[in-house]
Write a protein that holds these residues in place. Structure first.
Motif, PDB file in Angstrom:
ATOM      1  N   ASP A   6       2.538   1.415   6.080  1.00 24.47           N
ATOM      2  CA  ASP A   6       3.556   0.512   5.521  1.00 24.47           C
ATOM      3  C   ASP A   6       3.590  -0.807   6.293  1.00 24.47           C
ATOM      4  OD1 ASP A   6       4.208   2.425   3.712  1.00 24.47           O
ATOM      5  OD2 ASP A   6       6.215   2.852   4.468  1.00 24.47           O
ATOM      6  N   ASP A   7       3.765  -1.895   5.556  1.00 28.18           N
ATOM      7  CA  ASP A   7       3.888  -3.214   6.171  1.00 28.18           C
ATOM      8  C   ASP A   7       4.972  -3.989   5.423  1.00 28.18           C
ATOM      9  OD1 ASP A   7       3.686  -5.803   7.139  1.00 28.18           O
ATOM     10  OD2 ASP A   7       1.498  -5.846   7.115  1.00 28.18           O
ATOM     11  N   GLU A   8       6.039  -4.314   6.123  1.00 30.45           N
ATOM     12  CA  GLU A   8       7.177  -5.009   5.504  1.00 30.45           C
ATOM     13  C   GLU A   8       6.785  -6.357   4.909  1.00 30.45           C
ATOM     14  OE1 GLU A   8      10.471  -4.536   4.757  1.00 30.45           O
ATOM     15  OE2 GLU A   8       9.979  -2.435   5.100  1.00 30.45           O
ATOM     16  N   ASN A   9       5.694  -6.938   5.397  1.00 31.20           N
ATOM     17  CA  ASN A   9       5.278  -8.256   4.917  1.00 31.20           C
ATOM     18  C   ASN A   9       4.459  -8.195   3.629  1.00 31.20           C
ATOM     19  OD1 ASN A   9       6.447  -9.614   7.164  1.00 31.20           O
ATOM     20  ND2 ASN A   9       4.694  -8.975   8.417  1.00 31.20           N
ATOM     21  N   ASP A  10       4.054  -6.984   3.228  1.00 29.55           N
ATOM     22  CA  ASP A  10       3.286  -6.847   1.988  1.00 29.55           C
ATOM     23  C   ASP A  10       4.163  -7.146   0.771  1.00 29.55           C
ATOM     24  OD1 ASP A  10       1.023  -6.180   3.336  1.00 29.55           O
ATOM     25  OD2 ASP A  10       1.077  -4.040   2.870  1.00 29.55           O
ATOM     26  N   GLU A  11       3.506  -7.555  -0.298  1.00 28.43           N
ATOM     27  CA  GLU A  11       4.209  -7.870  -1.542  1.00 28.43           C
ATOM     28  C   GLU A  11       4.732  -6.589  -2.176  1.00 28.43           C
ATOM     29  OE1 GLU A  11       3.194 -11.517  -4.451  1.00 28.43           O
ATOM     30  OE2 GLU A  11       1.760  -9.868  -4.521  1.00 28.43           O
ATOM     31  N   GLY A  12       5.899  -6.668  -2.801  1.00 30.61           N
ATOM     32  CA  GLY A  12       6.482  -5.508  -3.472  1.00 30.61           C
ATOM     33  C   GLY A  12       7.938  -5.324  -3.114  1.00 30.61           C
ATOM     34  N   THR A  30      -4.554   4.335 -12.957  1.00 29.45           N
ATOM     35  CA  THR A  30      -3.481   3.505 -13.525  1.00 29.45           C
ATOM     36  C   THR A  30      -2.604   2.883 -12.441  1.00 29.45           C
ATOM     37  OG1 THR A  30      -2.108   5.493 -13.863  1.00 29.45           O
ATOM     38  CG2 THR A  30      -3.385   4.705 -15.750  1.00 29.45           C
ATOM     39  N   ALA A  31      -2.314   3.630 -11.368  1.00 30.07           N
ATOM     40  CA  ALA A  31      -1.483   3.073 -10.293  1.00 30.07           C
ATOM     41  C   ALA A  31      -2.244   2.020  -9.492  1.00 30.07           C
ATOM     42  CB  ALA A  31      -0.988   4.190  -9.371  1.00 30.07           C
ATOM     43  N   THR A  32      -3.548   2.242  -9.300  1.00 32.76           N
ATOM     44  CA  THR A  32      -4.372   1.230  -8.630  1.00 32.76           C
ATOM     45  C   THR A  32      -4.355  -0.072  -9.432  1.00 32.76           C
ATOM     46  OG1 THR A  32      -5.826   2.901  -7.627  1.00 32.76           O
ATOM     47  CG2 THR A  32      -6.695   0.664  -7.793  1.00 32.76           C
ATOM     48  N   LEU A  33      -4.526   0.046 -10.741  1.00 31.49           N
ATOM     49  CA  LEU A  33      -4.503  -1.139 -11.615  1.00 31.49           C
ATOM     50  C   LEU A  33      -3.145  -1.832 -11.597  1.00 31.49           C
ATOM     51  CD1 LEU A  33      -6.511   0.229 -14.695  1.00 31.49           C
ATOM     52  CD2 LEU A  33      -7.228  -1.613 -13.147  1.00 31.49           C
ATOM     53  N   ALA A  34      -2.072  -1.033 -11.455  1.00 35.30           N
ATOM     54  CA  ALA A  34      -0.721  -1.602 -11.440  1.00 35.30           C
ATOM     55  C   ALA A  34      -0.520  -2.534 -10.249  1.00 35.30           C
ATOM     56  CB  ALA A  34       0.324  -0.496 -11.420  1.00 35.30           C
ATOM     57  N   ILE A  35      -1.233  -2.263  -9.120  1.00 36.47           N
ATOM     58  CA  ILE A  35      -1.166  -3.136  -7.949  1.00 36.47           C
ATOM     59  C   ILE A  35      -2.230  -4.231  -8.041  1.00 36.47           C
ATOM     60  CG2 ILE A  35      -1.414  -3.270  -5.432  1.00 36.47           C
ATOM     61  CD1 ILE A  35       1.116  -1.823  -6.210  1.00 36.47           C
ATOM     62  N   LEU A  36      -3.425  -3.853  -8.472  1.00 32.50           N
ATOM     63  CA  LEU A  36      -4.563  -4.782  -8.539  1.00 32.50           C
ATOM     64  C   LEU A  36      -4.283  -5.948  -9.486  1.00 32.50           C
ATOM     65  CD1 LEU A  36      -7.495  -5.230  -7.580  1.00 32.50           C
ATOM     66  CD2 LEU A  36      -8.252  -3.836  -9.525  1.00 32.50           C
ATOM     67  N   TYR A  37      -3.627  -5.662 -10.600  1.00 31.48           N
ATOM     68  CA  TYR A  37      -3.339  -6.696 -11.600  1.00 31.48           C
ATOM     69  C   TYR A  37      -1.836  -6.826 -11.823  1.00 31.48           C
ATOM     70  CZ  TYR A  37      -8.329  -6.676 -12.635  1.00 31.48           C
ATOM     71  OH  TYR A  37      -9.698  -6.776 -12.544  1.00 31.48           O
ATOM     72  N   ARG A  38      -1.109  -7.086 -10.745  1.00 33.41           N
ATOM     73  CA  ARG A  38       0.310  -7.356 -10.906  1.00 33.41           C
ATOM     74  C   ARG A  38       0.474  -8.725 -11.578  1.00 33.41           C
ATOM     75  NH1 ARG A  38       3.328  -4.515  -5.692  1.00 33.41           N
ATOM     76  NH2 ARG A  38       1.804  -5.490  -4.350  1.00 33.41           N
ATOM     77  N   ALA A  92       5.487  -1.041  -5.483  1.00 35.98           N
ATOM     78  CA  ALA A  92       5.334  -0.621  -4.083  1.00 35.98           C
ATOM     79  C   ALA A  92       4.925  -1.789  -3.182  1.00 35.98           C
ATOM     80  CB  ALA A  92       4.291   0.485  -3.986  1.00 35.98           C
ATOM     81  N   LYS A  93       5.407  -1.758  -1.936  1.00 35.66           N
ATOM     82  CA  LYS A  93       5.056  -2.783  -0.945  1.00 35.66           C
ATOM     83  C   LYS A  93       3.670  -2.478  -0.395  1.00 35.66           C
ATOM     84  CE  LYS A  93       9.458  -4.267   1.082  1.00 35.66           C
ATOM     85  NZ  LYS A  93       9.270  -5.700   1.072  1.00 35.66           N
ATOM     86  N   THR A  94       2.664  -3.082  -0.966  1.00 37.92           N
ATOM     87  CA  THR A  94       1.298  -2.895  -0.463  1.00 37.92           C
ATOM     88  C   THR A  94       0.392  -3.983  -1.012  1.00 37.92           C
ATOM     89  OG1 THR A  94      -0.558  -1.354  -0.265  1.00 37.92           O
ATOM     90  CG2 THR A  94       0.617  -1.335  -2.355  1.00 37.92           C
ATOM     91  N   ASN A  95      -0.592  -4.353  -0.223  1.00 37.88           N
ATOM     92  CA  ASN A  95      -1.626  -5.281  -0.680  1.00 37.88           C
ATOM     93  C   ASN A  95      -2.956  -4.556  -0.863  1.00 37.88           C
ATOM     94  OD1 ASN A  95       0.176  -7.425  -0.670  1.00 37.88           O
ATOM     95  ND2 ASN A  95      -0.257  -7.959   1.467  1.00 37.88           N
ATOM     96  N   GLU A  96      -2.904  -3.214  -0.753  1.00 34.61           N
ATOM     97  CA  GLU A  96      -4.107  -2.383  -0.933  1.00 34.61           C
ATOM     98  C   GLU A  96      -3.927  -1.513  -2.174  1.00 34.61           C
ATOM     99  OE1 GLU A  96      -6.952  -2.258   0.391  1.00 34.61           O
ATOM    100  OE2 GLU A  96      -6.874  -3.059   2.428  1.00 34.61           O
ATOM    101  N   PRO A  97      -4.477  -1.916  -3.319  1.00 35.56           N
ATOM    102  CA  PRO A  97      -4.286  -1.158  -4.572  1.00 35.56           C
ATOM    103  C   PRO A  97      -4.694   0.311  -4.475  1.00 35.56           C
ATOM    104  CG  PRO A  97      -5.280  -3.291  -5.026  1.00 35.56           C
ATOM    105  CD  PRO A  97      -5.273  -3.140  -3.535  1.00 35.56           C
TER     106      PRO A  97
END
Length: 460
Positions: free
Chosen positions: A55-61, A114-122, A299-304
């Protein structure tokens, strides 16, 4: 009302025909083969991500990995696990459970993609806030010309996210377990009163937004899953002598369909039981439907890939663990053959049979928490669909329709509610799976990069 019930049942049968089966199950198998079972080799890493190690508080989400999974699970761990499994066994017998398992394994792969895509293409909503979900990964990943497909998902989601089935079964459980034995049930008025109470509880939480929903779900869901697990272990302990027999019957009956009472499919009873198990499995874990990616996309993450791995745990917990527990409780107690009950009432009979006095009430506590937590999550999904179609400033309007629909669910029949949601789940699955299959190479590329970095880090 009978004509409307019949019309909705016909709609559901058409929606869940061969084309959807091919795209949902065939597409899931295709994704599983394309990724070469790669995510399954990193289940330990997925649990580390879930526990917050990365977890990283600075990640988007907006929310943590754990809160995203609990929000998604609070919608899937519910009546699909308790009443949906009972419906599957009442119609299909033990063999239906096997096909629910198949649906779950395939669903783990589908959820990963589907969840990977949800982060990859926000994407961004009309207020400029970052959002995730099938409607966004369709237009961000495939382009604006695919907007009609994104709109189809969102329009179907407005109805598919309504809580009518969960409310219907919770109302039935309260009546059968609590009110009728005490002589307090008075028909429509009682149902309406239950609906009003549920609407009030739901309003307090959902009008507080995603943060309140996710925090509530992350506290409620784990405790009730543990209680439910303990209750079923007691039932299995009481009936330990017949557990091996029914575990074996789940496998053998899956290919013989000796207890199947539903319609045939592809010309045979086995085809019918396969379709039944897959429908109930999809209803339970929602893999490929597109609801969970809306939670995971926040989710707070920059890694899809990390969110894909966390999402993959959902069908394992939901269907392989909780649905199996329900199924075994119903089978080993024999109520699936001795009782005319269906849905949640059949599960309640199983609990009452093995744990006298306490069993039904403990089950009611689990049902109440599972159902009410589902009400919170589905409102979030529906409001996201509303936001996509009509703009972010109007998304709150959906919550009011949602709260009113709780009264509808409490006062109508089980068959109408389950067929209504089945129909719109099918319509949501078509754009979700179509886009996921087309965008699969992008996920596979990301996965290879991520897992390669992970391997390099371990070797250092």
């Amino acid at each position: 009302m009978e004509k409307l019930d019949s019309f909705i049942a016909d709609m559901s049968s058409i929606a869940w025909g061969l084309p959807l089966l091919i795209i949902l199950i065939g597409g899931g198998i295709y994704l599983l083969i394309r990724i070469r079972f790669l995510p399954f080799r990193y289940l330990g890493h997925a649990i580390s991500v879930l526990r917050g190690k990365y977890d990283d508080e600075n990640d988007e989400g907006e929310i943590t990995h754990f809160q995203a999974l609990m929000t998604a699970l609070s919608s899937t761990v519910g009546m699909g696990n308790i009443a949906g499994v009972a419906v599957a066994i009442a119609i299909g017998g033990p063999g239906a459970v096997f096909w629910m398992w198949v649906s779950a394994v395939i669903g783990m792969s589908t959820k990963f993609f589907t969840a990977t895509l949800a982060i990859l293409y926000r994407g961004k909503d009309s207020e400029g806030k970052v959002q995730g979900g099938p409607m966004y990964f369709i237009i961000e990943g495939l382009g604006k010309k695919w907007m009609p497909m994104a709109m189809l998902f969102s329009i179907a989601g407005l109805v598919g996210a309504l809580p009518v089935f969960n409310v219907n079964q919770l109302t039935q459980a309260i009546n059968d377990i609590l009110l009728k034995p005490a002589g307090l049930y008075s028909g429509f008025k009682t149902d309406l009163l239950i609906g009003l109470v549920l609407a009030a509880i739901t309003a307090v939480v959902i009008l507080g937004g995603l943060s309140r929903i996710s925090k509530t779900a992350s506290k409620m869901v784990p405790a009730m899953v543990l209680l439910y697990f303990i209750l079923v272990l007691i039932i299995l302990g009481v009936n330990i002598d017949v557990v091996p027999k029914y575990l074996s019957l789940i496998f053998t009956d899956a290919f013989s369909a000796n207890f199947y009472k539903g319609d045939t499919f592809l010309g045979g009873l086995v085809g019918g039981i396969i379709l039944l198990g897959i429908r109930r499995g999809a209803f339970s874990n929602e893999a490929g439907i597109g609801t969970a990616p809306m939670a995971h996309g926040a989710a707070k993450t920059n890694e899809p890939i990390r969110e894909g791995l966390v999402a993959m745990l959902g069908p394992a917990i939901d269907t392989l663990v909780i649905c199996t527990l329900t199924a075994l409780a119903i089978l080993v107690t024999g109520v699936w053959q001795s009782s005319d009950a269906n849905g949640v009432s059949l599960t309640a009979s199983a609990f009452g049979e093995s744990i006298p006095y306490v069993g039904k009430y403990a089950l009611l506590a689990c049902i109440a928490v599972f159902s009410i937590s589902s009400l919170f999550s589905y409102s979030y999904y529906g409001s996201k669909c509303m936001s996509f179609i009509f703009g972010a400033k109007n998304k709150g309007i959906y919550n009011y329709f949602y709260i009113i629909s709780i009264l509808l669910g409490a006062t109508t029949s089980l068959s109408m509610m389950i067929n209504l949601i089945d129909t719109f789940f099918a319509l949501m699955a078509i754009p979700t799976m179509t886009a996921t299959i087309i965008l699969a190479p992008k996920v596979i590329k990301q996965a290879k990069i991520y897992f390669s970095k992970l391997k390099d880090a371990k070797n250092k």
